[in-house]
Design a protein around this motif. Structure first.
Motif, PDB file in Angstrom:
ATOM      1  N   PRO A  24       0.837  -1.210   0.000  1.00 12.17           N
ATOM      2  CA  PRO A  24       0.000   0.000   0.000  1.00 12.17           C
ATOM      3  C   PRO A  24       0.864   1.250   0.000  1.00 12.17           C
ATOM      4  CG  PRO A  24       0.114  -0.902   2.203  1.00 12.17           C
ATOM      5  CD  PRO A  24       0.850  -1.874   1.318  1.00 12.17           C
ATOM      6  N   GLY A  25       0.266   2.367  -0.352  1.00 10.09           N
ATOM      7  CA  GLY A  25       0.959   3.640  -0.262  1.00 10.09           C
ATOM      8  C   GLY A  25       1.198   4.016   1.195  1.00 10.09           C
ATOM      9  N   PRO A  26       2.157   4.894   1.450  1.00 12.40           N
ATOM     10  CA  PRO A  26       2.478   5.251   2.834  1.00 12.40           C
ATOM     11  C   PRO A  26       1.313   5.963   3.523  1.00 12.40           C
ATOM     12  CG  PRO A  26       4.226   5.937   1.323  1.00 12.40           C
ATOM     13  CD  PRO A  26       3.050   5.566   0.484  1.00 12.40           C
ATOM     14  N   SER A  27       1.018   5.531   4.742  1.00 11.40           N
ATOM     15  CA  SER A  27       0.017   6.198   5.579  1.00 11.40           C
ATOM     16  C   SER A  27       0.661   7.147   6.568  1.00 11.40           C
ATOM     17  CB  SER A  27      -0.828   5.158   6.336  1.00 11.40           C
ATOM     18  OG  SER A  27      -1.565   4.358   5.439  1.00 11.40           O
ATOM     19  N   ASP A  28       1.995   7.036   6.766  1.00 16.33           N
ATOM     20  CA  ASP A  28       2.728   7.890   7.699  1.00 16.33           C
ATOM     21  C   ASP A  28       3.997   8.390   7.026  1.00 16.33           C
ATOM     22  OD1 ASP A  28       0.985   7.290  10.032  1.00 16.33           O
ATOM     23  OD2 ASP A  28       1.832   5.281   9.775  1.00 16.33           O
TER      24      ASP A  28
ATOM     25  N   LEU B 279       9.363  -4.947   4.040  1.00 19.68           N
ATOM     26  CA  LEU B 279       9.731  -4.666   2.657  1.00 19.68           C
ATOM     27  C   LEU B 279      10.120  -3.194   2.565  1.00 19.68           C
ATOM     28  CD1 LEU B 279       6.867  -6.536   2.614  1.00 19.68           C
ATOM     29  CD2 LEU B 279       7.534  -6.719   0.216  1.00 19.68           C
ATOM     30  N   LYS B 280      11.110  -2.913   1.740  1.00 20.53           N
ATOM     31  CA  LYS B 280      11.507  -1.535   1.456  1.00 20.53           C
ATOM     32  C   LYS B 280      11.294  -1.276  -0.022  1.00 20.53           C
ATOM     33  CE  LYS B 280      15.376   1.724   1.750  1.00 20.53           C
ATOM     34  NZ  LYS B 280      15.476   2.054   0.342  1.00 20.53           N
TER      35      LYS B 280
ATOM     36  N   SER C  98      21.383   8.692   2.880  1.00 22.42           N
ATOM     37  CA  SER C  98      20.291   8.997   1.948  1.00 22.42           C
ATOM     38  C   SER C  98      19.744   7.733   1.301  1.00 22.42           C
ATOM     39  CB  SER C  98      20.772   9.968   0.880  1.00 22.42           C
ATOM     40  OG  SER C  98      21.888   9.427   0.178  1.00 22.42           O
ATOM     41  N   SER C  99      20.530   6.669   1.269  1.00 21.03           N
ATOM     42  CA  SER C  99      20.056   5.409   0.670  1.00 21.03           C
ATOM     43  C   SER C  99      18.965   4.765   1.513  1.00 21.03           C
ATOM     44  CB  SER C  99      21.225   4.441   0.488  1.00 21.03           C
ATOM     45  OG  SER C  99      21.801   4.118   1.748  1.00 21.03           O
ATOM     46  N   ASN C 100      18.865   5.144   2.773  1.00 22.41           N
ATOM     47  CA  ASN C 100      17.825   4.592   3.630  1.00 22.41           C
ATOM     48  C   ASN C 100      16.467   5.247   3.407  1.00 22.41           C
ATOM     49  OD1 ASN C 100      20.450   4.483   5.888  1.00 22.41           O
ATOM     50  ND2 ASN C 100      19.343   2.616   5.317  1.00 22.41           N
ATOM     51  N   THR C 101      16.425   6.304   2.602  1.00 18.23           N
ATOM     52  CA  THR C 101      15.137   6.938   2.289  1.00 18.23           C
ATOM     53  C   THR C 101      14.294   5.990   1.457  1.00 18.23           C
ATOM     54  OG1 THR C 101      16.062   9.166   2.370  1.00 18.23           O
ATOM     55  CG2 THR C 101      14.031   8.875   1.130  1.00 18.23           C
ATOM     56  N   GLY C 102      13.020   5.869   1.808  1.00 16.04           N
ATOM     57  CA  GLY C 102      12.132   4.997   1.052  1.00 16.04           C
ATOM     58  C   GLY C 102      10.887   4.667   1.833  1.00 16.04           C
ATOM     59  N   SER C 103      10.057   3.804   1.216  1.00 12.37           N
ATOM     60  CA  SER C 103       8.802   3.384   1.819  1.00 12.37           C
ATOM     61  C   SER C 103       8.994   2.021   2.472  1.00 12.37           C
ATOM     62  CB  SER C 103       7.698   3.316   0.757  1.00 12.37           C
ATOM     63  OG  SER C 103       6.494   2.847   1.315  1.00 12.37           O
ATOM     64  N   TYR C 104       8.796   1.941   3.783  1.00 13.75           N
ATOM     65  CA  TYR C 104       8.968   0.702   4.544  1.00 13.75           C
ATOM     66  C   TYR C 104       7.586   0.128   4.849  1.00 13.75           C
ATOM     67  CZ  TYR C 104      13.870   1.959   5.211  1.00 13.75           C
ATOM     68  OH  TYR C 104      15.192   2.268   5.016  1.00 13.75           O
ATOM     69  N   THR C 105       7.414  -1.140   4.451  1.00 13.27           N
ATOM     70  CA  THR C 105       6.116  -1.797   4.617  1.00 13.27           C
ATOM     71  C   THR C 105       6.236  -2.923   5.616  1.00 13.27           C
ATOM     72  OG1 THR C 105       5.498  -1.275   2.326  1.00 13.27           O
ATOM     73  CG2 THR C 105       4.248  -3.015   3.446  1.00 13.27           C
ATOM     74  N   CYS C 106       5.406  -2.886   6.627  1.00 17.89           N
ATOM     75  CA  CYS C 106       5.298  -3.973   7.611  1.00 17.89           C
ATOM     76  C   CYS C 106       4.181  -4.892   7.149  1.00 17.89           C
ATOM     77  CB  CYS C 106       5.003  -3.379   8.986  1.00 17.89           C
ATOM     78  SG  CYS C 106       4.437  -4.599  10.195  1.00 17.89           S
TER      79      CYS C 106
ATOM     80  N   THR D 118      -3.588 -11.516   5.193  1.00 12.69           N
ATOM     81  CA  THR D 118      -2.386 -10.678   5.151  1.00 12.69           C
ATOM     82  C   THR D 118      -2.800  -9.227   5.354  1.00 12.69           C
ATOM     83  OG1 THR D 118      -1.254 -12.179   3.633  1.00 12.69           O
ATOM     84  CG2 THR D 118      -0.421  -9.920   3.774  1.00 12.69           C
ATOM     85  N   THR D 119      -2.018  -8.496   6.125  1.00  9.54           N
ATOM     86  CA  THR D 119      -2.266  -7.068   6.312  1.00  9.54           C
ATOM     87  C   THR D 119      -0.952  -6.314   6.195  1.00  9.54           C
ATOM     88  OG1 THR D 119      -3.192  -5.374   7.765  1.00  9.54           O
ATOM     89  CG2 THR D 119      -2.027  -7.184   8.829  1.00  9.54           C
ATOM     90  N   SER D 120      -0.984  -5.116   5.645  1.00  6.80           N
ATOM     91  CA  SER D 120       0.227  -4.332   5.396  1.00  6.80           C
ATOM     92  C   SER D 120      -0.013  -2.876   5.761  1.00  6.80           C
ATOM     93  CB  SER D 120       0.647  -4.418   3.924  1.00  6.80           C
ATOM     94  OG  SER D 120       0.822  -5.762   3.520  1.00  6.80           O
ATOM     95  N   ARG D 121       1.066  -2.223   6.185  1.00  8.15           N
ATOM     96  CA  ARG D 121       1.013  -0.780   6.430  1.00  8.15           C
ATOM     97  C   ARG D 121       2.381  -0.191   6.106  1.00  8.15           C
ATOM     98  NH1 ARG D 121      -2.030   2.533  11.114  1.00  8.15           N
ATOM     99  NH2 ARG D 121      -1.150   4.595  10.692  1.00  8.15           N
TER     100      ARG D 121
END
Length: 543
Positions: free
Chosen positions: A122-126, A157-158, A177-185, A197-200
Motif C-alpha cells: 500500500p501507499g504510505p500512511s505515515d 519490505l523496502k 540517503s540510501s535509507n530513504t524509502g517506503s517501509y512496509t510492515c 495478510t495485512t500491510s502498512r
C-alpha cells in the motif's frame, strides 16, 4: 505536478490529519492506504483503557455522508472501537466516520478516508524524518493483529522489496540517503481458520541537515468565518510557512479544498494561484482562491488551505456564511427607523397632547370667539347616575362641592348641576331636554353598585328630593343627548362600574371616548393623584 508527486510520495490524501472544533463536536480526518484482498482495521482514535473503564461509551460508524454501515457481516465487523475488514475490497474506498459519545457528554467525530489500492504494497500512511548519521527504529504497530493471532508472522519490505529483517521492529543505524524509502510492515495471520495478510507502509526521509523549522504551518487563516453575499465574488487568501531551504519551493505545495474535494472538481473549476515569498530567511507560500460567483452550496462547508512538504502538513479552515444584501439591509434599517420615529411621535403626542392644548388655550384665549356666540347658556350639564341612593354620598360631595370648586370658581365655567340648580317641577322630560340643548357638554357622574340594593337592573338619576329611582329620567337624558348632539363626558367616582347596565348610547360613549376616574383625596382636590384627572377634564371641556 508537485501535488501529484506529493501524493505519490505518501504525504497522503489531501487531508491526512485535520483537527477542528465546532460547538460541541470535534472532527478529525485521517487517510489510510491498504491493498485489495488484505485484512485492514480502521481504528477510532481513542485510548483502549478508556473503553475498558467507561462501560457506557457508545461507538457508531457511518460511511459517506452518514450512510448506514452494516457491521454485522462476516466480512465487515466491529471489534472494540475498530472496524475490521476480512478482507478489504475496492468498493470499501471512501470516507468513514466514527462517532463517540458517553452519557450526556459531548460527541466526538473522527473522520477517515480509506484508499484501497492494487499491487503488493500500500501507499504510505505515515511520514517520518531522520538526520544523516542518526539512528531510528520503525515499529510494526499492528497490535490488533497479534491479539487475533499470537503466532502471526511479520516481514518487512523496502520500496516493496523484501528485507532481511524480521519481527516487529526495524532498526536503522547511521542513516544515509540510501535509507530513504517506503517501509512496509507485512503480517500473515490466521483467524477463524482462514489466512489473512495485512500491510502498512511508512515513508522514511533521511535529511542532510536539520533545518531550524522542520514542519510547515498555516499562518493565516487558522479558523475563520467570512460573510459574503449570495451571487457575489469572493477571494480567500492563505499564507503558510513552508521551510528554510531554497529547495523548499519544489518540495512543497499550498492549495485549497472545498468540502474535502479539490477545487478542480467543480464546474466551472474554481481558480487558485500560488506564489512563494522569502522573508527573514524563511519561505512562505501564498495561495489565493478566486470564486467568481458564490453559490448556495458554498455556505457552511469547510474550505481548507492545505500545506504539504516532506516534513509534514498543516491546514487552515475557512467557513462562508451568507450576509444580508446591503440594499435590503439599508432598506430594513430605514423602515425600522421610520417605525421607531412614528411610534415615538405617537407616544409623545399621547403624552403631551392634553398639556399642549391647554397651553394653547391659555396663550391664545384672546383670539377665541366669545363663548356666548353659539347661543349656549351653560358650559356643562351635570347629572349623577348611580344604582342605589345609599351609595351616593361620595359622588354627591364630588358633584356639589369638588366639581363646582374647580370648574366654576377656578376656571370660570357655567354649570347646571341637577339637584342643585333644578326645581322639583323642572324634572319634566321637556325641561331636561331643553336644558341639555342649551349646554355645551353633558357630564355624567357614575358611582358603583350598592350591595344592599337588590334592584341591580335599574340605573337612575340622582335627585336629592326623591327616595326612589326614576328610570324615565334616564331615558329622557339619553334621548336629549342624541337629539342635541351634545358631547358626553363620563366621570367615575368608584373603581368598578358595570357598563352593561347602561343604555346603548352611554356604552358607545364609553367605548369611543373612555371615562375619567376621580379619586377621593383630602386637601386640595386638584393635587395628585387627581392633577391629571383635572387636566383631562379641562381638555374635554369647551375653551
Amino acid at each position: 505536478m508537485m501535488r501529484a508527486l506529493t501524493y505519490l510520495l505518501g504525504t497522503g490524501f489531501f487531508l491526512a490529519s485535520c483537527t477542528r472544533a465546532t460547538g460541541q463536536q470535534e472532527a478529525l480526518l485521517y487517510t489510510y492506504h491498504t491493498v485489495v484482498g488484505q485484512f485492514f482495521q480502521l481504528e477510532c482514535d481513542i485510548n483502549l483503557s478508556f473503553v475498558d473503564t467507561e462501560r457506557n461509551l457508545n461507538i457508531t460508524w457511518s460511511r459517506n455522508n452518514n450512510q448506514s454501515l452494516d457491521v454485522t457481516t462476516s466480512r465487515v465487523r466491529m471489534w472494540n472501537v475498530s472496524l475490521l475488514f476480512f478482507p478489504v475490497e475496492f468498493s470499501d474506498s471512501g470516507f468513514y466516520t466514527c462517532k463517540q459519545s458517553r452519557g450526556s457528554f459531548k460527541r466526538k467525530e473522527i473522520k477517515m478516508f480509506l484508499s484501497v489500492e492494487s499491487g503488493s504494497c500500500p501507499g504510505p500512511s505515515d511520514t517520518k524524518t531522520m538526520q544523516q548519521g542518526s539512528t531510528r527504529t520503525l515499529t510494526c504497530r499492528q497490535e490488533h493483529v497479534f491479539t487475533l493471532d499470537h503466532s502471526a508472522e511479520v516481514s518487512w519490505l523496502k520500496d516493496c522489496t523484501p528485507m532481511e529483517q524480521q519481527g516487529k521492529f526495524v532498526r536503522i543505524s547511521n542513516a544515509t540517503s540510501s535509507n530513504t524509502g517506503s517501509y512496509t510492515c507485512q503480517i500473515n495471520f490466521t483467524f477463524e481458520g482462514k489466512t489473512f495478510t495485512t500491510s502498512r507502509s511508512t515513508l522514511l526521509i533521511v535529511q542532510n541537515a536539520k533545518p531550524v523549522l522542520v514542519e510547515p504551518k498555516v499562518i493565516y487563516p487558522r479558523e475563520e468565518t467570512i460573510q459574503v453575499e449570495l451571487g457575489a465574488k469572493a477571494e480567500l487568501n492563505c499564507t503558510a510557512f513552508i521551510g528554510m531551504r531554497e529547495s523548499t519551493e519544489i518540495e512543497s505545495s499550498v492549495y485549497w479544498t472545498v468540502n474535502y474535494s479539490f477545487v478542480e472538481f467543480y464546474t466551472p473549476p474554481l481558480n487558485q494561484s500560488l506564489q512563494y515569498v522569502k522573508k527573514n530567511s524563511k519561505f512562505y507560500g501564498v495561495s489565493r482562491l478566486f470564486i467568481a460567483e458564490v453559490h448556495q452550496e458554498f455556505f457552511h462547508v469547510p474550505f481548507h488551505c492545505v500545506v504539504t512538504t516532506p516534513m509534514g502538513r498543516d491546514l487552515g479552515l475557512v467557513w462562508l456564511s451568507q450576509a444580508a444584501n446591503q440594499r435590503d439591509y439599508h432598506a430594513l434599517v430605514a423602515i425600522c427607523v421610520a417605525v421607531l420615529v412614528v411610534v415615538a411621535a405617537v407616544v409623545i403626542y399621547r403624552m403631551l397632547k392634553v398639556d399642549a392644548v391647554l397651553a394653547y388655550r391659555r396663550l391664545c384665549c384672546s383670539a377665541l370667539t366669545e363663548r356666548d356666540a353659539d347661543g349656549k347658556l351653560y358650559d356643562g350639564y351635570v347629572s349623577f347616575l348611580h344604582e342605589g341612593v345609599l351609595s351616593s354620598s361620595r359622588a354627591e360631595e364630588f358633584c356639589l362641592q369638588v366639581l363646582p370648586e374647580v370648574l366654576e370658581v377656578r376656571h370660570g365655567y357655567r354649570l347646571f348641576i341637577n339637584g342643585r340648580d333644578s326645581l322639583p317641577e323642572e324634572g319634566a322630560p321637556d325641561i331636561i331636554t331643553d336644558t341639555i340643548s342649551r349646554s355645551r357638554r353633558l357630564i355624567l357622574v357614575l358611582s358603583g353598585q350598592n350591595q344592599a340594593d337588590q334592584d341591580r337592573e335599574n340605573l337612575l338619576l340622582w335627585d336629592r328630593n326623591q327616595n326612589r329611582p326614576d328610570l324615565g329620567q334616564l331615558t329622557t337624558l339619553c334621548e336629549a343627548m342624541i337629539q342635541s348632539g351634545v358631547q358626553v363626558i363620563l366621570l367615575e367616582t368608584d373603581k368598578h362600574i358595570d357598563y352593561s347596565l347602561l343604555p346603548q348610547p352611554l356604552r358607545y360613549a364609553k367605548q369611543k371616548h373612555g371615562a375619567l376616574r376621580w379619586r377621593l383625596n383630602c386637601g386640595d382636590p386638584t393635587a395628585p393623584p387627581n392633577s391629571r384627572f383635572w387636566k383631562c377634564l379641562l381638555y374635554r371641556m369647551p375653551p
